[in-house]
Enzyme design. Structure first.
Site, PDB file in Angstrom:
ATOM      1  N   LYS A   5       0.376  12.306   7.949  1.00 43.01           N
ATOM      2  CA  LYS A   5       0.173  11.341   9.037  1.00 43.01           C
ATOM      3  C   LYS A   5       1.510  10.801   9.568  1.00 43.01           C
ATOM      4  O   LYS A   5       1.698  10.692  10.776  1.00 43.01           O
ATOM      5  CB  LYS A   5      -0.700  10.205   8.499  1.00 43.01           C
TER       6      LYS A   5
ATOM      7  N   ARG B 205      -7.177  -0.507   7.493  1.00 40.70           N
ATOM      8  CA  ARG B 205      -7.505   0.188   6.243  1.00 40.70           C
ATOM      9  C   ARG B 205      -8.795  -0.340   5.644  1.00 40.70           C
ATOM     10  O   ARG B 205      -9.176   0.070   4.557  1.00 40.70           O
ATOM     11  CB  ARG B 205      -6.372   0.010   5.239  1.00 40.70           C
TER      12      ARG B 205
ATOM     13  N   ARG C  86       6.093  14.183  -3.037  1.00 36.15           N
ATOM     14  CA  ARG C  86       6.810  13.636  -1.872  1.00 36.15           C
ATOM     15  C   ARG C  86       8.118  12.960  -2.283  1.00 36.15           C
ATOM     16  O   ARG C  86       8.160  12.211  -3.253  1.00 36.15           O
ATOM     17  CB  ARG C  86       5.888  12.626  -1.195  1.00 36.15           C
TER      18      ARG C  86
ATOM     19  N   ARG D 256       9.285   7.219  -3.830  1.00 41.70           N
ATOM     20  CA  ARG D 256       8.660   5.897  -3.749  1.00 41.70           C
ATOM     21  C   ARG D 256       7.988   5.587  -5.082  1.00 41.70           C
ATOM     22  O   ARG D 256       7.355   6.456  -5.674  1.00 41.70           O
ATOM     23  CB  ARG D 256       7.610   5.896  -2.635  1.00 41.70           C
TER      24      ARG D 256
END
Ligand code: AMP
Length: 228
Positions: free
Chosen positions: A13, A88, A127, A164
């Protein structure tokens, strides 16, 4: 152009939003990014949000909703925006609708990138963040970082990569995906609210895109949906 983009964490996204920002010269309003900037800057908002984010929980609506509505009213949003990561849950969707209606500001497109939960999890664990914004992922061959272990560098610019905190914690990942795939009180519940709202309005498009292909394939499907 005003665009709302949905997609589970790890669906690409953010990468597709960057394509849209560039193509239509939009302000990119990314809720997670705003929180991370505040955490990095040590602001009161950042301090309040950090614990929720590290655990993979949603930051409470009482903080998130005013933050996003305020951001959308800033001058750089006058020429159009893409909203990424918000809403959300259904309460956030209702608040957004109320604000857009009060300002007589229709949405042009709502995009939903669809991807199986297991694939999302694999991509989130793989990621890595590049300081220059290039997407890197151990689970995706074309954007796989160089090096191994803790010594990973960007496949494109050789910068050192970081992960992260909420991406290396499998429990936090499961929690974030639980929230996304909850069709009642979670993000898919908010997709439903937005789909129904868009259906009542002329001119807005609702586009579902298969997120399983390459970055280019997903981008092409997305733009094809714009021109239907
Ligand atoms: P993201 O970068 O989109 O994965 O967001 C990172 C984290 O920021 C999420 O796991 C939440 O803790 C928080 N966050 C982002 N967007 C929202 C939102 N709309 N409502 C509540 N919390 C959010």
């Amino acid at each position: 152009m005003r665009i709302l983009i949905f997609g589970p964490n790890g669906s690409g996204k953010g990468t597709q939003s960057a394509n849209l920002v560039k193509k239509y010269d939009l302000a990119h309003v990314e809720s997670g990014g705003i929180f991370r900037e505040n955490i990095g800057g040590g602001t009161p908002l950042g301090k309040e949000a950090k614990a929720y984010i590290d655990r993979g929980d949603l930051v409470p609506d009482s903080i998130t909703i005013p933050m996003i509505l305020d951001r959308l009213s800033r001058p750089d949003c006058q020429g159009g925006w893409i909203l990424d990561g918000f809403p959300r849950n259904p309460a956030q969707a209702e608040a957004l609708i109320e604000s857009l209606e009060a300002k007589n500001m229709p949405l042009d497109v709502v995009i939903v990138i669809e991807l199986a939960r297991e694939v999302c999890k694999e991509r989130l664990l793989g990621r890595r963040s590049c300081p220059n914004g290039h997407p890197n992922n151990l689970a995706i061959e074309v954007i796989k970082p160089k090096g191994s272990g803790d010594q990973l560098t960007c496949w494109k610019c050789d910068a050192d990569l970081t992960a992260r905190k909420d991406d290396v914690d499998a429990e936090a990942i499961d929690k974030r995906l639980d929230i996304y795939f909850d069709g009642e009180n979670g993000t898919l519940g908010s997709v439903d609210v937005m789909e129904k709202w868009v259906a009542q309005r002329d001119g807005a498009r609702f586009v579902r895109v298969n997120g399983a292909g390459s970055i280019e394939e997903v981008r092409e499907h997305m733009f094809a949906g714009f021109n239907q």
